[in-house]
Scaffold this active site. Structure first.
Site, PDB file in Angstrom:
ATOM      1  N   GLY A 102      58.489  40.746  33.241  1.00  0.00           N
ATOM      2  CA  GLY A 102      58.794  39.995  34.875  1.00  0.00           C
ATOM      3  C   GLY A 102      58.114  40.636  35.349  1.00  0.00           C
ATOM      4  O   GLY A 102      57.721  40.258  37.078  1.00  0.00           O
TER       5      GLY A 102
ATOM      6  N   SER B 180      60.878  46.010  32.901  1.00  0.00           N
ATOM      7  CA  SER B 180      61.131  47.759  33.199  1.00  0.00           C
ATOM      8  C   SER B 180      60.200  47.912  34.413  1.00  0.00           C
ATOM      9  O   SER B 180      59.436  47.569  34.995  1.00  0.00           O
ATOM     10  CB  SER B 180      60.070  48.674  31.469  1.00  0.00           C
ATOM     11  OG  SER B 180      59.705  49.706  32.179  1.00  0.00           O
TER      12      SER B 180
ATOM     13  N   VAL C 173      48.889  42.919  41.800  1.00  0.00           N
ATOM     14  CA  VAL C 173      47.860  42.728  42.244  1.00  0.00           C
ATOM     15  C   VAL C 173      47.725  41.322  41.770  1.00  0.00           C
ATOM     16  O   VAL C 173      48.212  40.457  40.498  1.00  0.00           O
ATOM     17  CB  VAL C 173      46.598  43.236  42.035  1.00  0.00           C
ATOM     18  CG1 VAL C 173      45.770  44.397  43.445  1.00  0.00           C
ATOM     19  CG2 VAL C 173      45.730  43.288  40.817  1.00  0.00           C
TER      20      VAL C 173
ATOM     21  N   ALA D  69      45.292  35.255  45.233  1.00  0.00           N
ATOM     22  CA  ALA D  69      44.420  33.990  45.568  1.00  0.00           C
ATOM     23  C   ALA D  69      44.698  32.947  44.094  1.00  0.00           C
ATOM     24  O   ALA D  69      44.979  33.809  43.186  1.00  0.00           O
ATOM     25  CB  ALA D  69      43.245  33.994  45.945  1.00  0.00           C
TER      26      ALA D  69
ATOM     27  N   LYS E 127      44.750  28.514  51.831  1.00  0.00           N
ATOM     28  CA  LYS E 127      43.833  28.764  51.247  1.00  0.00           C
ATOM     29  C   LYS E 127      42.537  27.439  50.913  1.00  0.00           C
ATOM     30  O   LYS E 127      43.363  25.916  49.838  1.00  0.00           O
ATOM     31  CB  LYS E 127      43.565  29.624  49.508  1.00  0.00           C
ATOM     32  CG  LYS E 127      41.856  29.717  49.182  1.00  0.00           C
ATOM     33  CD  LYS E 127      42.285  30.446  47.672  1.00  0.00           C
ATOM     34  CE  LYS E 127      40.637  30.492  46.921  1.00  0.00           C
ATOM     35  NZ  LYS E 127      41.128  31.006  46.011  1.00  0.00           N
TER      36      LYS E 127
ATOM     37  N   LEU F  42      48.790  38.201  31.860  1.00  0.00           N
ATOM     38  CA  LEU F  42      47.585  39.528  31.115  1.00  0.00           C
ATOM     39  C   LEU F  42      47.786  39.775  29.249  1.00  0.00           C
ATOM     40  O   LEU F  42      46.206  40.047  29.219  1.00  0.00           O
ATOM     41  CB  LEU F  42      47.726  40.620  31.785  1.00  0.00           C
ATOM     42  CG  LEU F  42      47.939  40.213  33.336  1.00  0.00           C
ATOM     43  CD1 LEU F  42      48.385  41.489  34.349  1.00  0.00           C
ATOM     44  CD2 LEU F  42      46.091  39.977  33.724  1.00  0.00           C
TER      45      LEU F  42
ATOM     46  N   THR G 286      41.761  32.613  38.659  1.00  0.00           N
ATOM     47  CA  THR G 286      42.529  31.468  38.483  1.00  0.00           C
ATOM     48  C   THR G 286      42.985  32.241  37.169  1.00  0.00           C
ATOM     49  O   THR G 286      44.334  31.239  36.124  1.00  0.00           O
ATOM     50  CB  THR G 286      40.873  31.118  37.211  1.00  0.00           C
ATOM     51  OG1 THR G 286      40.219  32.595  36.746  1.00  0.00           O
ATOM     52  CG2 THR G 286      40.091  30.291  38.154  1.00  0.00           C
TER      53      THR G 286
ATOM     54  N   ILE H 181      46.022  33.274  37.511  1.00  0.00           N
ATOM     55  CA  ILE H 181      47.950  32.685  37.965  1.00  0.00           C
ATOM     56  C   ILE H 181      47.533  31.195  37.068  1.00  0.00           C
ATOM     57  O   ILE H 181      48.765  31.089  36.735  1.00  0.00           O
ATOM     58  CB  ILE H 181      48.910  32.722  39.241  1.00  0.00           C
ATOM     59  CG1 ILE H 181      48.736  33.867  39.613  1.00  0.00           C
ATOM     60  CG2 ILE H 181      49.746  31.676  39.738  1.00  0.00           C
ATOM     61  CD1 ILE H 181      48.896  34.377  40.869  1.00  0.00           C
TER      62      ILE H 181
HETATM   63  C1  LIG Z   1      42.181  43.448  39.706  1.00  0.00           C
HETATM   64  C2  LIG Z   1      43.157  41.896  39.889  1.00  0.00           C
HETATM   65  C3  LIG Z   1      42.811  41.218  40.916  1.00  0.00           C
HETATM   66  C4  LIG Z   1      43.552  39.946  40.200  1.00  0.00           C
HETATM   67  N1  LIG Z   1      43.797  38.978  41.828  1.00  0.00           N
HETATM   68  C5  LIG Z   1      44.282  37.765  41.276  1.00  0.00           C
HETATM   69  C6  LIG Z   1      44.230  36.879  41.679  1.00  0.00           C
HETATM   70  O1  LIG Z   1      43.598  37.138  43.025  1.00  0.00           O
HETATM   71  N2  LIG Z   1      44.460  35.787  41.601  1.00  0.00           N
HETATM   72  C7  LIG Z   1      44.984  34.680  40.562  1.00  0.00           C
HETATM   73  O2  LIG Z   1      45.523  34.011  39.843  1.00  0.00           O
HETATM   74  N3  LIG Z   1      45.218  36.229  39.283  1.00  0.00           N
HETATM   75  C8  LIG Z   1      45.146  37.567  39.844  1.00  0.00           C
HETATM   76  N4  LIG Z   1      44.895  38.423  38.866  1.00  0.00           N
HETATM   77  C9  LIG Z   1      45.428  38.239  37.955  1.00  0.00           C
HETATM   78  C10 LIG Z   1      47.495  38.559  38.045  1.00  0.00           C
HETATM   79  O3  LIG Z   1      47.972  39.609  38.942  1.00  0.00           O
HETATM   80  C11 LIG Z   1      47.884  39.205  37.489  1.00  0.00           C
HETATM   81  O4  LIG Z   1      47.390  37.500  35.741  1.00  0.00           O
HETATM   82  C12 LIG Z   1      49.692  37.919  37.394  1.00  0.00           C
HETATM   83  O5  LIG Z   1      49.870  38.785  38.007  1.00  0.00           O
HETATM   84  C13 LIG Z   1      49.847  38.463  35.631  1.00  0.00           C
HETATM   85  O6  LIG Z   1      50.358  39.309  35.336  1.00  0.00           O
HETATM   86  P1  LIG Z   1      51.213  39.547  34.024  1.00  0.00           P
HETATM   87  O7  LIG Z   1      53.037  39.497  35.103  1.00  0.00           O
HETATM   88  O8  LIG Z   1      50.690  38.959  33.148  1.00  0.00           O
HETATM   89  O9  LIG Z   1      52.257  40.438  33.853  1.00  0.00           O
HETATM   90  P2  LIG Z   1      52.231  42.823  34.482  1.00  0.00           P
HETATM   91  O10 LIG Z   1      52.278  42.205  36.071  1.00  0.00           O
HETATM   92  O11 LIG Z   1      51.206  43.915  34.522  1.00  0.00           O
HETATM   93  O12 LIG Z   1      54.022  42.518  34.064  1.00  0.00           O
HETATM   94  C14 LIG Z   1      54.193  43.154  33.094  1.00  0.00           C
HETATM   95  C15 LIG Z   1      55.672  43.138  33.006  1.00  0.00           C
HETATM   96  O13 LIG Z   1      55.545  43.465  31.814  1.00  0.00           O
HETATM   97  C16 LIG Z   1      57.047  44.759  31.751  1.00  0.00           C
HETATM   98  N5  LIG Z   1      57.060  45.473  30.789  1.00  0.00           N
HETATM   99  C17 LIG Z   1      55.451  45.842  29.812  1.00  0.00           C
HETATM  100  N6  LIG Z   1      55.986  46.489  28.726  1.00  0.00           N
HETATM  101  C18 LIG Z   1      57.458  46.999  28.918  1.00  0.00           C
HETATM  102  C19 LIG Z   1      58.007  47.529  28.537  1.00  0.00           C
HETATM  103  N7  LIG Z   1      57.796  48.229  27.147  1.00  0.00           N
HETATM  104  N8  LIG Z   1      59.292  47.611  27.963  1.00  0.00           N
HETATM  105  C20 LIG Z   1      59.986  46.504  29.068  1.00  0.00           C
HETATM  106  N9  LIG Z   1      59.198  45.454  30.140  1.00  0.00           N
HETATM  107  C21 LIG Z   1      58.014  45.878  29.838  1.00  0.00           C
HETATM  108  C22 LIG Z   1      56.240  45.560  33.063  1.00  0.00           C
HETATM  109  O14 LIG Z   1      57.718  45.519  33.172  1.00  0.00           O
HETATM  110  C23 LIG Z   1      56.392  43.757  34.119  1.00  0.00           C
HETATM  111  O15 LIG Z   1      57.171  43.822  34.055  1.00  0.00           O
HETATM  112  C24 LIG Z   1      43.835  40.032  38.702  1.00  0.00           C
HETATM  113  C25 LIG Z   1      44.188  40.829  38.101  1.00  0.00           C
HETATM  114  C26 LIG Z   1      43.500  42.155  38.394  1.00  0.00           C
HETATM  115  C27 LIG Z   1      43.856  43.397  37.274  1.00  0.00           C
END
Ligand SMILES: Cc1cc2nc3c(=O)[nH]c(=O)nc-3n(C[C@H](O)[C@H](O)[C@H](O)COP(=O)(O)OP(=O)(O)OC[C@H]3O[C@@H](n4cnc5c(N)ncnc54)[C@H](O)[C@@H]3O)c2cc1C
Length: 504
Positions: free
Chosen positions: A14, A41, A49, A52, A80, A335, A346, A348
């Protein structure tokens, strides 16, 4: 619905990716046609983070029926217009990568070719002065080009800075209203079909089991299903993108928010500065092979413009992509699919692009391999295109003040990027290949901004009379400035937009 239609989708995670997927899939499907559950979770949390974005996000919000003013108010958003790059070509230099185009082509002759010829006859201002978005950004102004906007305002292209956590919360509201069920709990086990390896169910720490037919893995870097269960494999790109760590911290604003991101190159990486309504987002992306964690933190703090508002957050990553974004009945997004550092904001967008492709190739319970292969091919293309554009920033430097920059300046390039650079270096020619996200205007901004100038003029400019071109360039130049001067200050525009959202 066909007899084979998917009846149950389970989204694992989430974060931004999970809630974007939940909101999009639920709004795309006829209500009630499919059960969608999202598991997240609280104990694990999100990356936290990512602030942008780039312009296609407007289309994603539109698809969900999001009203822009409401979204801005809900996410502490700002506008932006591009990214200002400081110290990238050489220390002391700066340039702007704006959204949208530079100037306008004349009789299909690319604007940058006309600009380059004229610049060789008399010294012109920086090419950013021919970008509506860059000129407005430079003055700290913003106006929204309406549907019927005319030149030059119609050339203003924008995206947003926002609090990604608030965006996920906002999307959660939309998704739940469309029937998505949120389940809180930590996944501890994954059950697979013994024959085809498909994921059948996940089990939470409290013993609950959740079954599904299509699983969307948005579990972040760990890739709980796509890697943990399916062992898909990861292709590393660290030889081109050596940064593997980030330290992030918000600080207080020291003035009205700028309508642009700033990226400042440092000795072993770069620092971002992203203004939101209520705070400034900051972070240092660096190579752990060239900078220690403590040094990175000190460097980050030494360059904050206001009081830190939290403790720094440290993150590790490996540039690259999952070998298959879609494997068996698991489609990964965010990710868990891969990571390219946020230099051009890029990530998001890559989530959005994955969702769009998934909807276009939505499977049924037969999981036709042709649909999966096409999805994987398209995702690979978009990841590699973005990767190459990011590598360009590192390669096209003249910096020689650290081992890190010496490495980047002299590294070997992926073949496609090497050919593209060769075409540019020879006669300034650039082409958009297929669905490439960053078009010629973006490449021109970075290449000229970092001092990479073509060796010769493209003969195509000879088809345009030099005096006519010069006159057109001067008129355009003035028109951007006059238009930007009429726009309200960025902060004033935001205040009005947020007020309108509560009034409406
Ligand atoms: C340093 C940094 C800077 C960034 N800056 C930008 C930016 O400026 N612009 C941009 O577009 N993107 C940026 N990003 C990328 C952006 O943060 C991510 O692409 C975006 O937040 C998507 O993350 P996600 O949802 O894939 O993963 P996460 O945010 O890690 O979410 C993972 C989810 O999975 C759940 N989960 C994991 N394991 C379990 C489990 N065992 N049981 C239940 N739930 C679980 C977690 O609870 C969470 O809800 C950046 C990333 C980093 C690292």
């Amino acid at each position: 619905m066909s007899d084979h239609a998917i009846r149950k989708v389970v989204i694992v995670g989430g974060g931004t990716a999970g809630w974007m997927a939940a909101a999009a899939i639920s709004s795309w499907l006829p209500k009630g046609s499919m059960d969608i559950e999202l598991v997240e979770s609280d104990e694990i949390g999100t990356v936290g983070v990512g602030e942008a974005t780039i312009p296609p996000l407007l289309q994603f919000n539109d698809m969900l029926g999001v009203k822009e003013d409401e979204f801005l108010a809900a996410t502490q958003g700002t506008f932006k217009l591009g990214i200002e790059f400081v110290d990238w070509g050489a220390i002391g230099e700066r340039y702007f990568h704006p959204f949208g185009s530079h100037g306008a082509d004349i009789n299909s002759v690319p604007f940058h070719q006309l600009y380059l010829r004229e610049n060789s006859r008399r010294s012109l201002p920086d090419i950013r002065e021919w970008s509506m978005s860059a000129v407005a950004a430079g003055l700290g102004r913003f106006a929204r080009p309406g549907a019927g906007a005319r030149l030059p305002l119609s050339q203003l292209v924008y995206a947003f800075h926002f609090d990604a956590g608030l965006y996920a919360r906002f999307l959660r509201g939309l998704a739940e209203a469309k029937g998505v069920r949120r389940i809180e709990g930590k996944i501890v086990d994954v059950a697979q079909d013994g024959e085809n390896g498909h994921v059948k169910s996940i089990t939470l720490a409290d013993g609950r089991t959740i079954e599904g037919e299509l699983f969307v893995d948005c579990s972040g870097f760990r890739g709980l299903l796509i890697e943990g269960a399916l062992g898909t494999g990861y292709e590393e790109w660290t030889r081109w993108l050596p940064c593997d760590r980030a330290a992030a911290v918000p600080c207080a604003l020291s003035g009205p928010p700028d309508p642009f991101t700033r990226s400042t190159a440092r000795q072993a990486g770069w620092q971002w500065r992203i203004p939101l309504q209520h705070r400034m987002g900051n972070g240092l992306v660096y190579s752990s092979g060239h900078l220690e964690r403590d040094e990175a933190e000190a460097l980050l703090f030494a360059n904050l413009e206001g009081e830190p508002l939290a403790s720094p957050r440290h993150l590790s990553f490996t540039a690259g992509r999952r070998k298959l974004a879609w494997n068996a009945n698991v489609v990964s997004l965010g990710l868990s699919t891969g990571f390219i550092e946020p230099l051009e904001s890029t990530s998001i967008h890559l989530v959005q692009s994955g969702i769009t492709k998934l909807l276009a190739l939505f499977p049924d319970r037969r999981f036709n391999p042709a649909e999966r292969d096409e999805y994987n091919r398209q995702v690979q293309d978009v990841f590699e295109d973005v990767r190459d554009f990011i590598i360009l920033h590192y390669k096209a430097t003249r910096r020689d003040d650290s081992d890190f920059w010496n490495y980047c300046r002299t590294m070997e390039l992926p073949d496609k990027l090497a050919s593209k650079l060769e075409l540019w270096r020879s006669k300034g020619r650039l082409f958009r290949d297929g669905q490439e996200l960053f078009g010629p205007a973006s490449w021109v901004a970075v290449l000229l901004g970092q001092g990479v100038v073509p060796g010769e003029q493209d003969p195509v400019v000879m088809t345009i009379d030099a005096a006519v071109a010069a006159d057109t360039l001067d008129k355009m130049h003035l028109s951007y400035l006059r238009m930007a001067e009429q726009m309200p200050p960025h902060a004033e525009f935001i205040a009005r937009a947020c007020a309108a959202s509560t009034a409406g």
